[in-house]
Motif scaffolding. Structure first.
Motif, short mmCIF file in Angstrom:
data_model
loop_
_atom_site.label_atom_id
_atom_site.label_comp_id
_atom_site.label_asym_id
_atom_site.label_seq_id
_atom_site.Cartn_x
_atom_site.Cartn_y
_atom_site.Cartn_z
N LEU A 129 -62.65 94.66 -4.64
CA LEU A 129 -63.58 94.60 -5.75
C LEU A 129 -64.80 93.75 -5.43
O LEU A 129 -65.94 94.19 -5.58
CB LEU A 129 -62.87 94.03 -6.99
N PHE A 130 -64.58 92.53 -4.93
CA PHE A 130 -65.71 91.62 -4.71
C PHE A 130 -66.50 91.96 -3.44
O PHE A 130 -67.71 91.74 -3.40
CB PHE A 130 -65.23 90.17 -4.68
N VAL A 131 -65.84 92.48 -2.43
CA VAL A 131 -66.58 92.89 -1.22
C VAL A 131 -67.50 94.07 -1.55
O VAL A 131 -68.65 94.10 -1.14
CB VAL A 131 -65.63 93.20 -0.06
N LEU A 132 -66.97 95.05 -2.30
CA LEU A 132 -67.82 96.18 -2.68
C LEU A 132 -68.89 95.79 -3.69
O LEU A 132 -69.97 96.37 -3.70
CB LEU A 132 -66.96 97.31 -3.26
N GLU A 133 -68.60 94.81 -4.52
CA GLU A 133 -69.58 94.37 -5.51
C GLU A 133 -70.76 93.66 -4.86
O GLU A 133 -71.91 93.90 -5.20
CB GLU A 133 -68.90 93.44 -6.52
N SER A 134 -70.49 92.75 -3.93
CA SER A 134 -71.60 92.02 -3.31
C SER A 134 -72.20 92.81 -2.16
O SER A 134 -73.41 92.92 -2.04
CB SER A 134 -71.14 90.65 -2.81
N PHE A 135 -71.37 93.33 -1.29
CA PHE A 135 -71.76 94.17 -0.16
C PHE A 135 -72.87 93.55 0.70
O PHE A 135 -73.76 94.21 1.19
CB PHE A 135 -72.21 95.56 -0.65
N LYS A 136 -72.77 92.22 0.86
CA LYS A 136 -73.74 91.50 1.69
C LYS A 136 -72.97 90.61 2.66
O LYS A 136 -72.26 89.71 2.24
CB LYS A 136 -74.65 90.62 0.83
N PRO A 137 -73.12 90.85 3.95
CA PRO A 137 -72.42 89.98 4.92
C PRO A 137 -72.88 88.52 4.85
O PRO A 137 -72.12 87.63 5.19
CB PRO A 137 -72.79 90.60 6.27
N ALA A 138 -74.08 88.28 4.38
CA ALA A 138 -74.57 86.91 4.28
C ALA A 138 -73.83 86.10 3.22
O ALA A 138 -73.75 84.88 3.30
CB ALA A 138 -76.07 86.91 3.98
N GLU A 139 -73.27 86.79 2.24
CA GLU A 139 -72.55 86.12 1.16
C GLU A 139 -71.04 86.23 1.32
O GLU A 139 -70.29 86.16 0.35
CB GLU A 139 -72.95 86.72 -0.18
N LEU A 140 -70.56 86.39 2.53
CA LEU A 140 -69.13 86.60 2.75
C LEU A 140 -68.29 85.40 2.32
O LEU A 140 -67.25 85.56 1.68
CB LEU A 140 -68.84 86.93 4.22
N SER A 141 -68.75 84.19 2.61
CA SER A 141 -67.97 83.01 2.22
C SER A 141 -67.90 82.87 0.70
O SER A 141 -66.85 82.54 0.14
CB SER A 141 -68.54 81.74 2.86
N TYR A 142 -69.01 83.12 0.02
CA TYR A 142 -69.02 83.07 -1.44
C TYR A 142 -68.13 84.17 -2.02
O TYR A 142 -67.40 83.95 -2.99
CB TYR A 142 -70.46 83.21 -1.96
N THR A 143 -68.17 85.36 -1.42
CA THR A 143 -67.34 86.47 -1.88
C THR A 143 -65.87 86.16 -1.70
O THR A 143 -65.06 86.43 -2.60
CB THR A 143 -67.71 87.75 -1.11
N LEU A 144 -65.49 85.58 -0.58
CA LEU A 144 -64.09 85.23 -0.36
C LEU A 144 -63.64 84.11 -1.29
O LEU A 144 -62.50 84.12 -1.77
CB LEU A 144 -63.87 84.83 1.10
N LEU A 145 -64.53 83.17 -1.59
CA LEU A 145 -64.20 82.12 -2.55
C LEU A 145 -64.00 82.70 -3.94
O LEU A 145 -63.06 82.33 -4.65
CB LEU A 145 -65.30 81.06 -2.56
N ARG A 146 -64.87 83.62 -4.33
CA ARG A 146 -64.70 84.31 -5.62
C ARG A 146 -63.39 85.07 -5.67
O ARG A 146 -62.69 85.07 -6.69
CB ARG A 146 -65.85 85.29 -5.87
N CYS A 147 -63.06 85.74 -4.57
CA CYS A 147 -61.81 86.49 -4.49
C CYS A 147 -60.62 85.56 -4.64
O CYS A 147 -59.68 85.85 -5.40
CB CYS A 147 -61.75 87.24 -3.16
#
Length: 171
Positions: A129-147
């Protein structure tokens, strides 16, 4: 599957989606932890449900949420991924042929099994859900934290809901 079980699951679908869409849609803690308790419906579907039907139910559930969240298939992909993890985990951990319990709930399976089952399914759902929602490699750490934060929050709410409706099996 008997008609009572079908009716219970239809009612559970409406209640959990109602709660998700009307109450939890805008609930977010610092945009890091957002609960998605509707996944409990997919987690509690009976063991006897055929895999194709599970995928179709997950697709329909995700599509319904996408219509209300305006997310263009993100919830649908996440629900289908959750269903894949669910089918894989249940096929590895439970012998479905000799099993007499109707659904994988906390009361039927025990805390340890249900917690691991819910954690794996929830985190696979949230990761997609969050990887497809952000879909930006630059925000990977933020996306993983949200996950991680949303997954923990969702898991906690699901365990609380399960304890609220805890029905211990008769031995």
């Amino acid at each position: 599957m008997n008609s009572r079980l079908v009716l219970i699951n239809i009612l559970r679908w409406f209640i959990l989606l109602f709660i998700q869409i009307l109450l939890l849609r805008n609930l977010s803690f610092y945009d890091l932890a957002t609960p998605f308790v509707y996944v409990l419906f997919l987690l509690l579907l009976p063991f006897s449900t055929p895999n194709l039907v599970l995928y179709l139910i997950a697709f329909g559930t995700g599509l319904t949420l996408d219509a209300f969240y305006d997310t263009l298939g993100v919830h649908t992909a996440a629900c289908v991924a959750l269903t894949f993890v669910r089918i894989t985990f249940i096929s590895i951990s439970v012998n479905r042929d000799g099993f007499d319990e109707p659904e994988p709930s906390l009361g039927n399976m025990g805390f340890k099994w249900f917690s691991l089952y819910a954690l794996l399914c929830i985190f696979s759902h949230h990761l997609v859900l969050f990887v497809l929602e952000s879909f930006k490699p630059a925000e990977l750490s933020y996306t993983l934290l949200r996950c991680l934060m949303s997954g923990a929050f969702t898991w906690l709410l699901i365990i609380l809901i399960e304890f609220l409706f805890y029905n211990r099996r008769q031995r």
